[in-house]
Design a protein around this motif. Structure first.
Motif, short mmCIF file in Angstrom:
data_model
loop_
_atom_site.label_atom_id
_atom_site.label_comp_id
_atom_site.label_asym_id
_atom_site.label_seq_id
_atom_site.Cartn_x
_atom_site.Cartn_y
_atom_site.Cartn_z
N UNK A 94 -34.76 -14.56 -68.26
CA UNK A 94 -35.31 -13.76 -67.17
C UNK A 94 -34.74 -12.35 -67.23
N UNK A 95 -33.45 -12.24 -67.43
CA UNK A 95 -32.81 -10.92 -67.45
C UNK A 95 -33.30 -10.08 -68.63
N UNK A 96 -33.37 -10.67 -69.83
CA UNK A 96 -33.80 -9.85 -70.97
C UNK A 96 -35.28 -9.53 -70.94
N UNK A 97 -36.05 -10.23 -70.10
CA UNK A 97 -37.48 -9.92 -69.99
C UNK A 97 -37.73 -8.73 -69.06
N UNK A 98 -36.69 -8.29 -68.37
CA UNK A 98 -36.84 -7.14 -67.47
C UNK A 98 -37.02 -5.87 -68.30
N UNK A 99 -37.92 -5.00 -67.89
CA UNK A 99 -38.19 -3.80 -68.68
C UNK A 99 -36.96 -2.91 -68.92
N UNK A 100 -36.09 -2.84 -67.95
CA UNK A 100 -34.94 -1.94 -68.08
C UNK A 100 -33.63 -2.71 -68.03
N UNK A 101 -33.58 -3.87 -68.70
CA UNK A 101 -32.36 -4.67 -68.60
C UNK A 101 -31.19 -3.99 -69.29
N UNK A 102 -30.01 -4.29 -68.79
CA UNK A 102 -28.76 -3.76 -69.33
C UNK A 102 -28.04 -4.91 -70.01
N UNK A 103 -27.55 -4.69 -71.21
CA UNK A 103 -26.91 -5.75 -71.98
C UNK A 103 -25.74 -6.37 -71.22
N UNK A 104 -25.07 -5.58 -70.39
CA UNK A 104 -23.94 -6.09 -69.61
C UNK A 104 -24.32 -7.21 -68.65
N UNK A 105 -25.58 -7.21 -68.19
CA UNK A 105 -26.03 -8.26 -67.28
C UNK A 105 -26.24 -9.59 -68.00
N UNK A 106 -26.33 -9.56 -69.31
CA UNK A 106 -26.55 -10.81 -70.05
C UNK A 106 -25.25 -11.54 -70.37
N UNK A 107 -24.14 -10.84 -70.32
CA UNK A 107 -22.86 -11.42 -70.75
C UNK A 107 -22.47 -12.64 -69.92
N UNK A 108 -22.59 -12.54 -68.60
CA UNK A 108 -22.22 -13.68 -67.75
C UNK A 108 -23.07 -14.91 -68.08
N UNK A 109 -24.34 -14.70 -68.37
CA UNK A 109 -25.22 -15.81 -68.71
C UNK A 109 -24.84 -16.43 -70.05
N UNK A 110 -24.48 -15.59 -71.00
CA UNK A 110 -24.05 -16.08 -72.31
C UNK A 110 -22.74 -16.88 -72.19
N UNK A 111 -21.82 -16.40 -71.38
CA UNK A 111 -20.57 -17.12 -71.16
C UNK A 111 -20.85 -18.47 -70.51
N UNK A 112 -21.76 -18.50 -69.55
CA UNK A 112 -22.12 -19.76 -68.89
C UNK A 112 -22.74 -20.75 -69.87
N UNK A 113 -23.54 -20.25 -70.80
CA UNK A 113 -24.13 -21.12 -71.83
C UNK A 113 -23.03 -21.77 -72.65
N UNK A 114 -22.07 -20.96 -73.08
CA UNK A 114 -20.96 -21.47 -73.90
C UNK A 114 -20.12 -22.48 -73.12
N UNK A 115 -19.79 -22.17 -71.87
CA UNK A 115 -18.98 -23.09 -71.06
C UNK A 115 -19.71 -24.40 -70.84
N UNK A 116 -20.97 -24.34 -70.43
CA UNK A 116 -21.74 -25.58 -70.19
C UNK A 116 -21.82 -26.42 -71.46
N UNK A 117 -22.13 -25.79 -72.56
CA UNK A 117 -22.30 -26.52 -73.81
C UNK A 117 -20.97 -27.10 -74.28
N UNK A 118 -19.93 -26.26 -74.35
CA UNK A 118 -18.64 -26.71 -74.88
C UNK A 118 -18.00 -27.76 -73.98
N UNK A 119 -17.97 -27.52 -72.69
CA UNK A 119 -17.35 -28.50 -71.78
C UNK A 119 -18.19 -29.76 -71.69
N UNK A 120 -19.50 -29.62 -71.73
CA UNK A 120 -20.37 -30.80 -71.72
C UNK A 120 -20.10 -31.70 -72.91
#
Length: 132
Positions: A94-120
């Motif tokens: 959703x964030x990267x589909x925004x016309x004016x997205x900022x790469x910094x807004x994606x970092x929290x989502x990427x960290x959450x992906x890693x935590x969910x996957x690794x801890x799962x």
């Protein structure tokens, strides 16, 4: 080594659960700032339906993580985290589909992906030995 992994997984889940409770509440009490920090522009017509949906989803997911963690339901926690990877993946999309997205807004989502996957994976592979 196993003790360090066990503590790391536990505290990652604890902080993630508490963080999601905070984020969920923030979407209810300050939807404009929460939307901006999430990485999307808030609605100008003051319709915060998306923000409220996001808020309750994050609050619920954080609550589930904390309940399973504190009840020591390691296998269930592993499944919830592993299947729950779809949430930060969707948020990232959703964030990267925004016309004016900022790469910094994606970092929290990427960290959450890693935590969910690794801890799962960790909790699914080790749920029997963690309890001992």
């Amino acid at each position: 080594m196993k003790s360090i992994l066990k503590q790391t997984a536990f505290y990652c889940c604890l902080l993630s659960g508490l963080g999601l409770l905070f984020i969920g509440l923030r979407f209810f009490f300050d939807p404009i700032a929460a939307s901006t920090d999430y990485g999307i522009k808030p609605q100008l017509n003051m319709d915060f339906s998306f923000e409220y949906i996001k808020g309750i989803r994050d609050f619920f997911f954080g609550l589930i993580i904390l309940v399973l963690l504190l009840k020591k339901q390691w296998q269930a926690l592993g499944w919830v985290l592993l299947t729950g990877v779809i949430i930060p993946l969707a948020d990232f999309s959703i964030v990267i589909s925004q016309p004016e997205y900022v790469i910094g807004h994606t970092i929290a989502h990427l960290i959450a992906i890693v935590i969910c996957f690794a801890c799962g994976i960790y909790y699914l592979k080790n749920h029997k030995t963690i309890s001992q």
